[in-house]
Design a protein around this motif. Structure first.
Motif, PDB file in Angstrom:
ATOM      1  N   PHE A  21       5.099 -18.652  -4.063  1.00 61.16           N
ATOM      2  CA  PHE A  21       5.293 -18.858  -5.508  1.00 61.16           C
ATOM      3  C   PHE A  21       3.999 -19.331  -6.173  1.00 61.16           C
ATOM      4  CE2 PHE A  21      10.146 -19.663  -5.240  1.00 61.16           C
ATOM      5  CZ  PHE A  21      10.395 -18.314  -5.420  1.00 61.16           C
ATOM      6  N   GLU A  22       3.303 -20.278  -5.527  1.00 59.16           N
ATOM      7  CA  GLU A  22       2.052 -20.798  -6.081  1.00 59.16           C
ATOM      8  C   GLU A  22       0.999 -19.706  -6.252  1.00 59.16           C
ATOM      9  OE1 GLU A  22       0.855 -23.933  -3.459  1.00 59.16           O
ATOM     10  OE2 GLU A  22       2.391 -25.318  -4.213  1.00 59.16           O
ATOM     11  N   HIS A  23       1.070 -18.674  -5.413  1.00 57.51           N
ATOM     12  CA  HIS A  23       0.115 -17.566  -5.489  1.00 57.51           C
ATOM     13  C   HIS A  23       0.643 -16.398  -6.324  1.00 57.51           C
ATOM     14  CE1 HIS A  23      -1.748 -19.805  -2.188  1.00 57.51           C
ATOM     15  NE2 HIS A  23      -2.861 -19.195  -2.559  1.00 57.51           N
ATOM     16  N   GLY A  24       1.773 -16.602  -7.000  1.00 55.46           N
ATOM     17  CA  GLY A  24       2.282 -15.604  -7.931  1.00 55.46           C
ATOM     18  C   GLY A  24       3.185 -14.538  -7.352  1.00 55.46           C
ATOM     19  N   TYR A  25       3.661 -14.713  -6.128  1.00 54.50           N
ATOM     20  CA  TYR A  25       4.550 -13.739  -5.509  1.00 54.50           C
ATOM     21  C   TYR A  25       5.997 -14.169  -5.697  1.00 54.50           C
ATOM     22  CZ  TYR A  25       0.236 -12.323  -3.246  1.00 54.50           C
ATOM     23  OH  TYR A  25      -1.053 -11.916  -3.001  1.00 54.50           O
ATOM     24  N   THR A  26       6.885 -13.192  -5.833  1.00 56.15           N
ATOM     25  CA  THR A  26       8.309 -13.495  -5.889  1.00 56.15           C
ATOM     26  C   THR A  26       8.917 -13.209  -4.526  1.00 56.15           C
ATOM     27  OG1 THR A  26       8.805 -11.291  -6.728  1.00 56.15           O
ATOM     28  CG2 THR A  26       8.501 -13.023  -8.353  1.00 56.15           C
ATOM     29  N   VAL A  27       9.925 -13.984  -4.183  1.00 58.13           N
ATOM     30  CA  VAL A  27      10.509 -13.927  -2.846  1.00 58.13           C
ATOM     31  C   VAL A  27      12.020 -13.993  -2.955  1.00 58.13           C
ATOM     32  CG1 VAL A  27      10.610 -15.084  -0.610  1.00 58.13           C
ATOM     33  CG2 VAL A  27       8.519 -15.195  -1.947  1.00 58.13           C
ATOM     34  N   THR A  28      12.699 -13.224  -2.132  1.00 58.96           N
ATOM     35  CA  THR A  28      14.139 -13.362  -1.968  1.00 58.96           C
ATOM     36  C   THR A  28      14.381 -13.891  -0.566  1.00 58.96           C
ATOM     37  OG1 THR A  28      14.628 -11.547  -3.471  1.00 58.96           O
ATOM     38  CG2 THR A  28      16.365 -12.165  -1.927  1.00 58.96           C
ATOM     39  N   ARG A  29      15.117 -14.999  -0.487  1.00 58.93           N
ATOM     40  CA  ARG A  29      15.410 -15.632   0.801  1.00 58.93           C
ATOM     41  C   ARG A  29      16.821 -15.252   1.235  1.00 58.93           C
ATOM     42  NH1 ARG A  29      15.132 -21.926   2.616  1.00 58.93           N
ATOM     43  NH2 ARG A  29      16.620 -21.724   4.314  1.00 58.93           N
TER      44      ARG A  29
END
Length: 87
Positions: A21-29
């Motif tokens: 998130f800090e590097h601008g990526y979105t993630v689905t867990r």
């Protein structure tokens, strides 16, 4: 677009997601179970442009730690994602 499936140890999930998130990526867990890591694990889905794949893998390498000497810290699959829609 590329889709990265990263199967990581449950204990690393918070740090990995926060760092992405800090590097601008979105993630689905997604909670997952299985024999890859033989312990509690989490599957992350990360959609990125092809040129960003090495950067994401570097972040995963930085944040994930093996729990045993002969065990991998993460299992990563990178696949083509021909259709990508935000709705």
């Amino acid at each position: 677009m590329k889709l990265i499936y990263a199967i990581i140890h449950e204990k690393d999930a918070g740090l990995v997601i926060e760092t992405l998130f800090e590097h601008g990526y979105t993630v689905t867990r997604m909670a997952s179970t299985g024999g890859f890591l033989r312990l509690g694990n989490v599957t992350l889905l990360i959609g990125v442009e092809p040129d960003k794949v090495p950067a994401v893998i570097a972040l995963l390498k930085e944040c994930c730690t093996p729990t045993h000497p002969n065990q991998y810290a993460a299992t990563i699959f990178v696949v083509d994602m021909p259709v990508y829609r935000k709705q």
